[in-house]
Write a protein that holds these residues in place. Sequence first.
Motif, PDB file in Angstrom:
ATOM      1  N   UNK A 126       0.973  -1.127  -0.067  1.00 38.61           N
ATOM      2  CA  UNK A 126      -0.012   0.268  -0.171  1.00 38.61           C
ATOM      3  C   UNK A 126       1.232   1.346  -0.366  1.00 38.61           C
ATOM      4  N   UNK A 127       2.106   1.067   0.223  1.00 40.50           N
ATOM      5  CA  UNK A 127       2.930   2.163   0.960  1.00 40.50           C
ATOM      6  C   UNK A 127       3.136   2.804  -0.892  1.00 40.50           C
ATOM      7  N   UNK A 128       3.818   1.693  -1.048  1.00 35.87           N
ATOM      8  CA  UNK A 128       4.907   2.009  -2.355  1.00 35.87           C
ATOM      9  C   UNK A 128       4.448   1.876  -3.679  1.00 35.87           C
ATOM     10  N   UNK A 129       2.806   2.015  -3.368  1.00 31.85           N
ATOM     11  CA  UNK A 129       1.744   1.202  -4.822  1.00 31.85           C
ATOM     12  C   UNK A 129       2.174   0.252  -5.254  1.00 31.85           C
ATOM     13  N   UNK A 130       2.328  -0.515  -4.792  1.00 32.85           N
ATOM     14  CA  UNK A 130       2.557  -2.091  -5.601  1.00 32.85           C
ATOM     15  C   UNK A 130       0.795  -2.313  -5.215  1.00 32.85           C
ATOM     16  N   UNK A 131      -0.244  -2.098  -4.260  1.00 26.73           N
ATOM     17  CA  UNK A 131      -1.159  -2.250  -4.402  1.00 26.73           C
ATOM     18  C   UNK A 131      -2.053  -1.279  -4.396  1.00 26.73           C
ATOM     19  N   UNK A 132      -2.822  -1.761  -5.321  1.00 25.48           N
ATOM     20  CA  UNK A 132      -3.006  -0.779  -6.452  1.00 25.48           C
ATOM     21  C   UNK A 132      -5.062  -0.435  -6.454  1.00 25.48           C
ATOM     22  N   UNK A 133      -5.543   0.515  -6.372  1.00 28.00           N
ATOM     23  CA  UNK A 133      -7.257   0.540  -6.519  1.00 28.00           C
ATOM     24  C   UNK A 133      -8.098  -0.065  -7.718  1.00 28.00           C
ATOM     25  N   UNK A 134      -8.922  -0.716  -8.019  1.00 27.73           N
ATOM     26  CA  UNK A 134      -9.669  -1.205  -8.572  1.00 27.73           C
ATOM     27  C   UNK A 134      -9.799  -0.242 -10.061  1.00 27.73           C
ATOM     28  N   UNK A 135      -8.867   0.598  -9.807  1.00 27.90           N
ATOM     29  CA  UNK A 135      -8.943   1.704 -10.929  1.00 27.90           C
ATOM     30  C   UNK A 135      -7.533   1.265 -11.211  1.00 27.90           C
ATOM     31  N   UNK A 136      -6.680   1.395 -10.347  1.00 28.76           N
ATOM     32  CA  UNK A 136      -5.028   1.626 -11.026  1.00 28.76           C
ATOM     33  C   UNK A 136      -4.515   2.510 -10.416  1.00 28.76           C
ATOM     34  N   UNK A 137      -5.248   3.129  -9.446  1.00 26.19           N
ATOM     35  CA  UNK A 137      -4.520   3.971  -8.833  1.00 26.19           C
ATOM     36  C   UNK A 137      -4.036   3.296  -7.873  1.00 26.19           C
ATOM     37  N   UNK A 138      -3.337   4.662  -7.237  1.00 26.24           N
ATOM     38  CA  UNK A 138      -2.721   4.301  -5.854  1.00 26.24           C
ATOM     39  C   UNK A 138      -3.579   4.548  -4.853  1.00 26.24           C
ATOM     40  N   UNK A 164       6.389  10.416  11.952  1.00 26.33           N
ATOM     41  CA  UNK A 164       6.658   9.026  10.998  1.00 26.33           C
ATOM     42  C   UNK A 164       5.473   9.119  10.083  1.00 26.33           C
ATOM     43  N   UNK A 165       4.574   9.638   9.942  1.00 23.42           N
ATOM     44  CA  UNK A 165       3.537   9.408   8.723  1.00 23.42           C
ATOM     45  C   UNK A 165       4.092   9.594   7.244  1.00 23.42           C
ATOM     46  N   UNK A 166       4.986   8.400   6.503  1.00 26.27           N
ATOM     47  CA  UNK A 166       4.736   8.988   5.386  1.00 26.27           C
ATOM     48  C   UNK A 166       4.229   6.983   4.206  1.00 26.27           C
ATOM     49  N   UNK A 167       3.475   7.245   5.016  1.00 25.58           N
ATOM     50  CA  UNK A 167       2.102   6.339   4.216  1.00 25.58           C
ATOM     51  C   UNK A 167       0.424   7.075   4.506  1.00 25.58           C
ATOM     52  N   UNK A 168      -0.254   6.180   3.572  1.00 24.60           N
ATOM     53  CA  UNK A 168      -1.523   7.000   3.681  1.00 24.60           C
ATOM     54  C   UNK A 168      -2.183   7.469   4.361  1.00 24.60           C
ATOM     55  N   UNK A 169      -3.140   8.328   4.598  1.00 28.18           N
ATOM     56  CA  UNK A 169      -3.525   8.907   5.455  1.00 28.18           C
ATOM     57  C   UNK A 169      -4.150   7.940   5.668  1.00 28.18           C
ATOM     58  N   UNK A 170      -4.640   7.759   7.814  1.00 29.64           N
ATOM     59  CA  UNK A 170      -5.311   7.011   7.883  1.00 29.64           C
ATOM     60  C   UNK A 170      -6.726   7.800   8.655  1.00 29.64           C
TER      61      UNK A 170
END
Length: 541
Positions: A126-138, A164-170
């Motif tokens: 999720x953090x590096x964009x390998x797991x993408x959304x259904x639309x191919x977006x990050x 220390x946050x550097x990933x998707x917003x939670x």
Amino acid sequence: MNKIWSGLSEHRRQTCATTIADLFELDPNRFQTFSCEADGLLLDYSKTSLDDVGLNLLIDLAEKAGLASKIQGMFRGDPINVTEGRAVLHTALRAQGEPVVLVDGEDVMHDIHHTKQRMESFAGGLRNGLHKSATGARFTDVVNIGIGGSDLGPVMAVKALAPYHDGPRCHFISNVDGADITDSLEGLDPQTTLIVIASKSFTTVETMTNAATAINWLRAALGDQASQHLAAVSTALDKTAEMGISPERVFGFGDWVGGRYSLWGPVGLPILIAVGSENFRALLSGAAAMDRHFQSADLRNNLPVLLGLVGIWHSNICGYATRAILPYEQRLARLPAYLQQLDMESNGKGVTLEGAPVARASGPIVWGEPGTNGQHAFYQLLHQGTHVVPAEFLIAAEGHEPALTHQHDLLKANCLAQSEALMRGRSSEQARALAESRGIAEDDLDRMTAHLTFPGNRPSVTLAYPRLTPFALGQIIALYEHRVFTEGVIWGINSFDQWGVELGKELAVDLLPLIQGAKDMSKDGSTLGLVAKLTAPKPTP
């Protein structure tokens, strides 16, 4: 143990006229004697009314309760949760190295390591964009849906570790009140949002109700592809499969981890997503360091034990019914609520392990807010109210904002000033002099002197640490976990069940049909009257 309890009460009776300030006058080295440090975390309990005799009696009480052996039994995997026949092994989730931890003869560490690796792989994707959304977006946002232990721990830790946050917003949704999910999803894009549903059984009513609403929100934008935006923290693989959640995105844990102790494992997935593997491992390392200290330090130099004994002294010997958690750390704003659940759900018990009534008060009321905000809210009661409330201050030597060091200095000054003021107070002579310096008329001096007098002699402890790092946060949380365990052992109660939450949930299920129009005259008059009021047709505005 009754003899020791009686000895403590008698000692308090004999020494209650000696103030905390007097104790410092009698012993210039009191701070050194009544403070303790482990791995950079300092516990100062010198601003309490404890003296050597009182502390020795409390140590005797802990020894008589078999605390040392029960600590080892918990870490060993003994079924100390006797009402549910379970081990208590949240500590295994953060164990370092390659320990062997047996539950019913099986080593649970293999599954723990395997699950942790899966979590890190998923969060990393999720953090590096390998797991993408259904639309191919990050994925840009992650929404955690849970309640109680599946919410309070992660939301507290994610907020605490903001630097220390550097990933998707939670984001976090817990309340079944529709306002919570409405406000939380407002402004989020379903095409770039992942929903994590955290419910061990996948039956928690509030969580599953919110989950259904969130899934409908996803489906409105993504149709059948909505399931690609779901993950779960659960052991109910059949139920997660029915929801269309891929098994690779389901993370479970054993029944030997209670909800309020669970942020160290899969429930901590949002923390891992927000701060990454290195920082999440540092959080676990801090807790593991406190575990080792709790296991190995003698009772007199053991931070969780000492904090627990101070709690026993205040609750049972001094008769103080509450404790205030006062972090002078804005990012620990949710710590009081987290510790409220940890303490009150664990030790809010009225019967012993044997089912007999508890002989004395257990489970104090826990509450608090961050400083300095609390100073302008409820500190008036702390200083001059009729209730004595032991205060527990938390403060870092430095903050994360080097350009704002002057503000952190002011924060530290406020924290230390409050604990000093609670202890010292202001005498009537000092108050009168102050009133005179303000030009108060002679015939009004007595009245104003009374208003300006502070009784003082109000106890506090202070936890000081270098900086709020992941390691330090892990230490602090584990310290309080073990403090709760220490107090529970001395009271002879089970700190690891929570039967008290069940009855209201059961009655809510019964009441829902009435709210929706059914009739049931077996309810009491108050309940029926309120149902009628809350379901009456609303007049047209």
